[in-house]
Every structure is written in structure tokens, then in C-alpha cells.
Design a protein around this motif. Structure first.
Motif, PDB file in Angstrom:
ATOM      1  N   ILE A  78      41.734   9.917  23.173  1.00 20.82           N
ATOM      2  CA  ILE A  78      41.385   9.199  24.398  1.00 20.82           C
ATOM      3  C   ILE A  78      41.355   7.699  24.125  1.00 20.82           C
ATOM      4  O   ILE A  78      40.680   7.246  23.208  1.00 20.82           O
ATOM      5  CB  ILE A  78      40.002   9.643  24.926  1.00 20.82           C
ATOM      6  N   ALA A  79      42.111   6.924  24.904  1.00 19.23           N
ATOM      7  CA  ALA A  79      42.041   5.467  24.799  1.00 19.23           C
ATOM      8  C   ALA A  79      41.508   4.919  26.114  1.00 19.23           C
ATOM      9  O   ALA A  79      41.777   5.463  27.179  1.00 19.23           O
ATOM     10  CB  ALA A  79      43.409   4.883  24.490  1.00 19.23           C
ATOM     11  N   HIS A  80      40.740   3.840  26.021  1.00 22.52           N
ATOM     12  CA  HIS A  80      40.021   3.320  27.174  1.00 22.52           C
ATOM     13  C   HIS A  80      40.361   1.835  27.341  1.00 22.52           C
ATOM     14  O   HIS A  80      40.130   1.052  26.436  1.00 22.52           O
ATOM     15  CB  HIS A  80      38.514   3.512  26.890  1.00 22.52           C
ATOM     16  N   VAL A  81      40.927   1.483  28.477  1.00 24.69           N
ATOM     17  CA  VAL A  81      41.106   0.063  28.803  1.00 24.69           C
ATOM     18  C   VAL A  81      39.883  -0.342  29.615  1.00 24.69           C
ATOM     19  O   VAL A  81      39.757   0.010  30.784  1.00 24.69           O
ATOM     20  CB  VAL A  81      42.387  -0.160  29.640  1.00 24.69           C
ATOM     21  N   LEU A 135      45.920 -16.482  26.637  1.00 24.69           N
ATOM     22  CA  LEU A 135      46.816 -15.826  27.598  1.00 24.69           C
ATOM     23  C   LEU A 135      46.276 -15.974  29.017  1.00 24.69           C
ATOM     24  O   LEU A 135      45.080 -16.147  29.224  1.00 24.69           O
ATOM     25  CB  LEU A 135      46.933 -14.330  27.277  1.00 24.69           C
ATOM     26  N   SER A 136      47.162 -15.858  29.987  1.00 21.57           N
ATOM     27  CA  SER A 136      46.729 -15.845  31.383  1.00 21.57           C
ATOM     28  C   SER A 136      46.073 -14.500  31.680  1.00 21.57           C
ATOM     29  O   SER A 136      46.207 -13.550  30.904  1.00 21.57           O
ATOM     30  CB  SER A 136      47.932 -16.041  32.302  1.00 21.57           C
ATOM     31  N   GLY A 137      45.363 -14.428  32.803  1.00 21.06           N
ATOM     32  CA  GLY A 137      44.663 -13.199  33.152  1.00 21.06           C
ATOM     33  C   GLY A 137      45.580 -11.986  33.198  1.00 21.06           C
ATOM     34  O   GLY A 137      45.257 -10.916  32.688  1.00 21.06           O
ATOM     35  N   GLY A 138      46.752 -12.157  33.803  1.00 26.07           N
ATOM     36  CA  GLY A 138      47.698 -11.052  33.916  1.00 26.07           C
ATOM     37  C   GLY A 138      48.200 -10.617  32.548  1.00 26.07           C
ATOM     38  O   GLY A 138      48.296  -9.425  32.241  1.00 26.07           O
ATOM     39  N   GLU A 139      48.495 -11.609  31.712  1.00 19.91           N
ATOM     40  CA  GLU A 139      48.974 -11.289  30.371  1.00 19.91           C
ATOM     41  C   GLU A 139      47.888 -10.568  29.574  1.00 19.91           C
ATOM     42  O   GLU A 139      48.168  -9.652  28.799  1.00 19.91           O
ATOM     43  CB  GLU A 139      49.390 -12.583  29.651  1.00 19.91           C
ATOM     44  N   GLN A 140      46.632 -10.989  29.785  1.00 23.19           N
ATOM     45  CA  GLN A 140      45.532 -10.323  29.090  1.00 23.19           C
ATOM     46  C   GLN A 140      45.422  -8.858  29.514  1.00 23.19           C
ATOM     47  O   GLN A 140      45.145  -7.981  28.702  1.00 23.19           O
ATOM     48  CB  GLN A 140      44.206 -11.048  29.370  1.00 23.19           C
ATOM     49  N   GLN A 141      45.660  -8.604  30.814  1.00 24.48           N
ATOM     50  CA  GLN A 141      45.607  -7.225  31.288  1.00 24.48           C
ATOM     51  C   GLN A 141      46.724  -6.395  30.654  1.00 24.48           C
ATOM     52  O   GLN A 141      46.517  -5.260  30.241  1.00 24.48           O
ATOM     53  CB  GLN A 141      45.727  -7.190  32.819  1.00 24.48           C
ATOM     54  N   MET A 142      47.907  -7.012  30.543  1.00 26.08           N
ATOM     55  CA  MET A 142      49.017  -6.309  29.893  1.00 26.08           C
ATOM     56  C   MET A 142      48.657  -6.020  28.444  1.00 26.08           C
ATOM     57  O   MET A 142      48.931  -4.930  27.924  1.00 26.08           O
ATOM     58  CB  MET A 142      50.287  -7.173  29.920  1.00 26.08           C
ATOM     59  N   LEU A 143      48.039  -6.983  27.802  1.00 24.29           N
ATOM     60  CA  LEU A 143      47.663  -6.803  26.398  1.00 24.29           C
ATOM     61  C   LEU A 143      46.642  -5.676  26.265  1.00 24.29           C
ATOM     62  O   LEU A 143      46.731  -4.834  25.364  1.00 24.29           O
ATOM     63  CB  LEU A 143      47.109  -8.108  25.817  1.00 24.29           C
ATOM     64  N   ALA A 144      45.683  -5.641  27.202  1.00 24.09           N
ATOM     65  CA  ALA A 144      44.657  -4.605  27.132  1.00 24.09           C
ATOM     66  C   ALA A 144      45.289  -3.220  27.270  1.00 24.09           C
ATOM     67  O   ALA A 144      44.930  -2.282  26.546  1.00 24.09           O
ATOM     68  CB  ALA A 144      43.607  -4.825  28.218  1.00 24.09           C
ATOM     69  N   ILE A 145      46.245  -3.103  28.172  1.00 23.10           N
ATOM     70  CA  ILE A 145      46.915  -1.806  28.346  1.00 23.10           C
ATOM     71  C   ILE A 145      47.779  -1.495  27.136  1.00 23.10           C
ATOM     72  O   ILE A 145      47.747  -0.393  26.585  1.00 23.10           O
ATOM     73  CB  ILE A 145      47.757  -1.796  29.644  1.00 23.10           C
ATOM     74  N   GLY A 146      48.543  -2.499  26.698  1.00 20.53           N
ATOM     75  CA  GLY A 146      49.404  -2.308  25.529  1.00 20.53           C
ATOM     76  C   GLY A 146      48.595  -1.902  24.308  1.00 20.53           C
ATOM     77  O   GLY A 146      48.984  -1.003  23.555  1.00 20.53           O
ATOM     78  N   ARG A 147      47.457  -2.544  24.139  1.00 22.14           N
ATOM     79  CA  ARG A 147      46.594  -2.252  22.994  1.00 22.14           C
ATOM     80  C   ARG A 147      46.142  -0.792  23.023  1.00 22.14           C
ATOM     81  O   ARG A 147      46.157  -0.101  22.004  1.00 22.14           O
ATOM     82  CB  ARG A 147      45.393  -3.201  23.050  1.00 22.14           C
ATOM     83  N   ALA A 148      45.776  -0.318  24.220  1.00 26.90           N
ATOM     84  CA  ALA A 148      45.344   1.081  24.328  1.00 26.90           C
ATOM     85  C   ALA A 148      46.503   2.031  24.036  1.00 26.90           C
ATOM     86  O   ALA A 148      46.322   3.071  23.404  1.00 26.90           O
ATOM     87  CB  ALA A 148      44.763   1.348  25.715  1.00 26.90           C
ATOM     88  N   LEU A 149      47.717   1.659  24.478  1.00 27.59           N
ATOM     89  CA  LEU A 149      48.871   2.538  24.237  1.00 27.59           C
ATOM     90  C   LEU A 149      49.176   2.659  22.752  1.00 27.59           C
ATOM     91  O   LEU A 149      49.707   3.673  22.296  1.00 27.59           O
ATOM     92  CB  LEU A 149      50.102   2.002  24.971  1.00 27.59           C
TER      93      LEU A 149
END
Ligand code: ATP
Ligand code: MG
Lengths: 234, 323
Positions: A78-81, A135-149
Motif C-alpha cells: 500500500i502506498a499513500h499520497v 517545484l511549483s504546486g502542480g509539479e510537487q503533486q506529480m512528484l508526490a504521486i510519482g514517489r508513491a508509484l
């Protein structure tokens, strides 16, 4: 796959979940909808082990999860963003992604997954050596998702992935959520943006003051007059 | 004023300052790493440091009474003593965290601090008691190794002992190793991740408690190394010797930006150099009005000035955070 039954959670003395029951099946996208303070984040934090339920059953593949520490739960798939992204601001983009794969030692496969994440989010590729706090807010969100993946989760918990993003980006994030799911990851999605969430999900639950009050297929929920009034702004 | 003299002693002053500075830097790392992950000042770290020095002196005295101290190559003796001091202090730091801090992790902030002060006094007296029973003395002197006291002549007026060079090289190696560990390994990245956000780190699968233990172990090892080097360099130690260098190293950590690892190294060097400069030049420059005993006042006045203009320390807050 994941089951919650009569789960009760409190912050100190204050109850936050009062008997939540829900189920996520292999391969699904399930949406969890609710107003501010309804208990969506608390539900996800309980699943990933950050909070321990006082009562009720919480199982992954019929194995109990309650009381298992968060770092063990990651190993179980289980990964959690988390809400508010919580990326590591002082680490570089690459280091953030490396931390996502912390539990793994299959270097070759990890390298492949890094490629996959960077293909999914080309913006991260451009900023790979940059410190994540810039990073910009959107990029940070992408990073958070990418990190979980990078954990190669079987089940991905997403807490308001569209929060604070421009409409174009919101579309893109939901498109990505669909892609991730197609590639075999089950998803439990918490969203304020109910219309979008119900568009990508197969099923959904509505939570109110710590208890599930409605559930059904995404289509049923989208047609439900109460849902339309309360969450779809009609 | 004798300008030639002032310039003439400069290299010596710089060497003294570097030795002191590296020592502070090694100790400061223990404070700053623990602060980085727990936002807590490990007051007992000065005793972790002096404990390393005591383990070192015991091994050297043991070798000496066995009559083999001068027979082994000095570099071997030094490496063994350093490793033993590091291991002992690392174990001590690990145990302190387990016994005295972890049970208080969720207590109000002042409580673990008081526990740390208690541990500090406790260790001083345990060391004193043990040495008093064992050797009938608790002021111990590092036995000299003749080849370490050989002085290399650099120019006619400047010479430096092998000992000093060894201290500088050993400290540099350790700082470099730590830097590489923290910045270039997965576990080092995990330490930085835990320092930033424990809950998020645990969601990555990082065992936060284990990383916290690891920071105590690493900080303890650096402190133990500093203890041995301190003993080798200055000779005399007693159970209370750790206090002042500990306090200064803590100041160095604050100067560099507490929680910041390169900051602790830089802060240690700056403080060591300031102190050495003050010790040598104050009386020369003031015509004897202020002697070397004013070195701390001078060094700390400069520190206060720096902190007035850079309250976060020299390297504090490198990254501005955004929401
Ligand atoms: N750390 C906390 N301490 C005390 N109470 C909390 C804490 N976090 C949440 N709560 C309370 O628990 C309830 C559920 O909060 P939760 O964060 O789960 O809501 P949510 O559905 O995620 O809301 P939002 O849409 O605003 O994110 C709220 O009443 C909230 O005030
Ligand atoms: Mg929430």
C-alpha cells in the motif's frame, strides 16, 4: 483486497471515525467523497498505519492491518499520497523518487520504474536534480504521486490529488490516475472534486461525520439526487 | 608592534585552530544530527565524547603496561584505539536514546531535556567511580607514543608534530566519510527525509525509529573519535573534561545552523580558528592588556555578532520552503 469493517478512530478523546465500513476490490478505482472534516483523510491515514483504530476490523487480503506500523504496510503493497503532498522539500526530485522505492532492492526494476514515472511526468525529468521545495504546486503533486508509484504499490491511496491545481492540470492528473489503474494498480481516491472522481471511479462511498452514509457504482452515485445536491453542486 | 612576529606565528596559529576546529566539528555533528531528526538537544553528548576518550586511554594504558605500546606501529595503535573509542561511544549513544529519550518521545519538550541533563551527570559520575575503583585515579594522561611527537620542520620557524597532522587527517577523513554517507547513500537520504518529515518518511517504508537510532550511533561514533583525538592531542582527561568542549561544539552547531550537517563542520572550524587566533594574538595586539585567557570572550563575542546578523546560523535554512 482491502476491507474496513466498523472502524472507529479517535484523535485523543475526539472521535473522528465512527464505524466506517468499505471495501476495495482488486483492479478497481474507488472514490471516497465527503465534506470537509468528514473523515476522508483520517480513513486513509488509518489504512496506511499512521493511525491505529480503537475498534473494528481492517484487513488487506484477509490479513489484519490494524497495529502494523506504516513502514511495514508499505511493504505489504500500500502506498499513500498524503494530503498536502508532503514531499521532502530539501531533497532533490531524484532523491524523493528514490525514497519512494526505499523498501525495494531490485535495482534494475527500480531503474525501469523511474523511467516509467518520468515518462508519465516529463516535467519531473526536466527538474530531476532540482531541490523539490522549489517545484511549483502542480509539479510537487506529480512528484508526490510519482514517489508513491516508485513503491510499486498494489493499492494506491490518493488524498485530494487535484487540490490547488489549475483545471488543465486537474484533467491531466485524473488522466494519469486512470493510466496508473490500467497498468494494474488498484486505487482508493479521496476527492473534493466529486464530478471528476466519479468520472474515473467504478464505485464510490460517501462519508459524513465519520460514517459511510451512501455507496454504489459511480453511475448510481452520480445520479443520486442527494449526491448531486451536496457534492456535484446542483 | 612586531609585524614580523605576528606573521611568523600565523601558520602555527592556523594549525592549532584547525585541530581545535576539527575537534569541535566532529563533536558538533552529534548535536546537529540528533537535533535534525528530533529537534532535541542531546545534553549528554559531551559525556559520549569523553567516554570515547576514556576507552581510548584505557586501551593505550593497557598496551603500555603490557609493554607493547611502542612495539606496534603507531598507525596501527591509533587506528585500533580510534575504532574502539568510536564503537564504545556509538553504543553508549544508542543506549542513552533507547533508555532515556525514546520513552519520552511524546512527552512535553522540556522533559527529555531534563532527562538528558540527568544522563550527563550520571555518566560523569559513573566514569569517575569506575576509574577511581579501577585505577585509584580519575585524572588520566594519554601515554605518549614517541614517534607521534616527532616534529616535522616546514620552514626554519614553523614545525608541526606528526600528532597534529594525524589529528587533522583523521578528522578530515571522518568528516568526508560522513558527508558521503549522508549525501550519497540511500540510508543517508533516509536520514535527511526523516529529519524533514517523519510521518511522510514512514509512508516511504522507512523505519523511523531505526533511523533515529542510527543518527545517535553515527553522532556517537564521531564524538568518540573526537574524544580519542582530543586525548592524543592534549593528553590529560577527566570525567568532567567533556563539558566545555561539548558546550563549544554545541555553539559551533548553532553557529553553522543547528540541524545542518555541513553547517556543523563549518561552525566547528570557524570557532576553532577564532579561538586559536584570540589565544595567540589578543595579548600581542593589545600590548598585553588582554591575555590569552580572554579568548573565549573574544570568540563568543564574534559568534554573537554573527548570529545577530544570521540568526539561523551560517548555513541554516538553505532552502526556503513553499506551501
Ligand atoms: N490531528 C488531529 N487532531 C484532532 N482532530 C483531528 C485531527 N485531524 C483531523 N481531526 C478531526 O477529525 C475529523 C476528520 O478529519 P479529516 O482530516 O479526516 O477530514 P477530511 O474528510 O479529510 O476533511 P478535508 O476535506 O477538509 O480534508 C475532523 O473533525 C477534524 O477536525
Ligand atoms: Mg482531508
Amino acid at each position: 483486497m482491502l476491507r474496513l469493517d466498523d472502524v472507529h478512530v479517535a484523535y485523543g478523546e475526539i472521535p473522528a471515525l465512527k464505524g466506517v465500513a468499505l471495501e476495495v476490490r482488486e483492479g478497481e478505482i474507488v472514490a471516497l467523497l465527503g465534506n470537509n472534516g468528514a473523515g476522508k483523510t483520517t480513513t486513509l491515514r488509518t489504512i496506511s498505519g499512521l493511525l491505529v483504530p480503537m475498534r473494528g476490523a481492517l484487513t488487506l487480503d484477509n490479513q489484519p492491518l490494524a497495529g502494523v506500523p506504516p513502514h511495514e504496510i508499505v511493504r505489504r503493497g500500500i502506498a499513500h499520497v498524503p494530503e498536502g503532498r508532503r514531499i521532502f522539500n530539501r531533497l532533490t526530485v531524484r532523491e524523493n523518487l528514490t525514497m519512494g522505492a526505499y523498501t525495494r532492492s531490485d535495482t534494475v526494476v527500480i531503474a525501469g520504474d523511474l523511467e516509467r514515472v518520468l515518462t508519465l511526468f516529463p516535467r519531473l525529468q526536466e527538474r530531476i536534480t532540482q531541490v523539490a521545495g522549489t517545484l511549483s504546486g502542480g509539479e510537487q503533486q506529480m512528484l508526490a504521486i510519482g514517489r508513491a508509484l516508485m513503491a510499486r504499490p498494489r493499492l494506491l491511496l490518493l488524498d485530494e490529488p487535484s487540490m490547488g491545481l489549475a483545471p488543465v492540470l486537474v484533467e491531466q492528473i485524473f488522466e494519469t490516475v486512470r493510466d496508473i489503474n490500467r497498468q494494474g494498480t488498484t486505487i482508493l481516491l479521496v476527492e473534493q472534486n466529486a464530478a471528476m472522481a466519479l468520472a474515473v471511479a467504478q464505485r464510490g462511498y460517501v462519508i459524513e461525520t465519520g460514517a459511510i452514509v451512501l455507496s454504489g457504482t459511480a453511475a448510481e452515485l452520480a445520479d443520486n439526487p442527494e449526491v448531486r445536491r451536496a457534492y456535484l453542486g446542483e | 608592534m612586531d609585524v614580523e612576529l605576528l606573521i611568523g606565528i600565523l601558520p602555527q596559529v592556523v594549525i592549532d585552530g584547525l585541530i581545535l576546529g576539527f575537534m569541535y566539528a566532529l563533536i558538533a555533528l552529534g548535536y546537529t544530527m540528533v537535533y535534525g531528526v528530533l529537534e532535541f538537544i542531546n545534553f549528554a553528548h559531551s559525556e559520549v565524547f569523553i567516554f570515547g576518550a576514556f576507552v581510548g586511554v584505557e586501551i593505550m594504558l593497557g598496551l603500555k603496561s603490557a609493554g607493547v605500546l611502542e612495539r606496534f606501529p603507531w598507525i596501527l595503535v591509533l587506528v585500533v584505539v580510534l575504532l574502539a573509542g568510536m564503537l564504545a561511544s556509538a553504543l553508549l549513544a544508542f543506549t542513552i536514546e533507547r533508555v532515556a529519550y525514546r520513552p519520552l518521545r511524546h512527552a512535553p519538550r522540556l522533559i527529555p531535556l531534563i532527562s538528558a541533563i540527568g544522563v550527563s551527570f550520571f555518566l560523569q559520575d559513573v566514569i569517575r567511580l569506575t576509574e577511581s575503583i579501577w585505577r585509584n585515579a580519575f585524572n588520566l594522561v594519554y601515554p605518549t607514543i614517541e614517534s607521534l611527537n616527532v616534529r616535522l620542520e616546514i620552514t626554519e620557524t614553523i614545525d608541526v608534530s606528526i600528532k597534529s597532522l594525524v589529528v587533522i587527517v583523521a578528522a578530515l577523513l571522518m568528516l568526508w566519510a560522513l558527508h558521503a554517507l549522508v549525501n550519497r547513500t540511500k540510508v543517508g537520504t533516509a536520514i535527511r527525509a526523516v529529519a524533514e518529515d517523519q510521518a511522510a518518511a514512514s509512508l516511504m517504508g522507512i523505519n523511523v525509529n531505526r533511523i533515529i537510532s542510527l543518527t545517535f550511533v553515527i553522532g556517537g561514533a564521531m564524538g568518540g573519535a573526537a574524544g580519542v583525538l582530543f586525548g592524543v592531542q592534549y593528553g590529560l582527561i577527566n570525567p568532567y573534561t567533556g563539558f566545555i568542549p561539548g558546550l563549544k561544539a554545541f555553539t559551533a552547531a548553532v553557529l553553522g545552523g543547528i540541524g545542518n550537517i555541513p553547517g556543523a563542520m563549518l561552525g566547528g572550524l570557524v570557532l576553532g580558528l577564532l579561538e586559536a587566533f584570540a589565544a595567540s594574538y589578543l595579548s600581542l595586539l593589545t600590548g598585553g592588556a588582554f591575555g590569552a585567557e580572554y579568548k573565549d570572550i573574544f570568540a563568543f563575542s564574534i559568534l554573537i555578532l554573527i548570529l545577530i546578523f544570521r540568526p539561523k546560523g551560517l548555513l541554516g535554512e538553505v532552502v526556503r520552503e513553499r506551501a
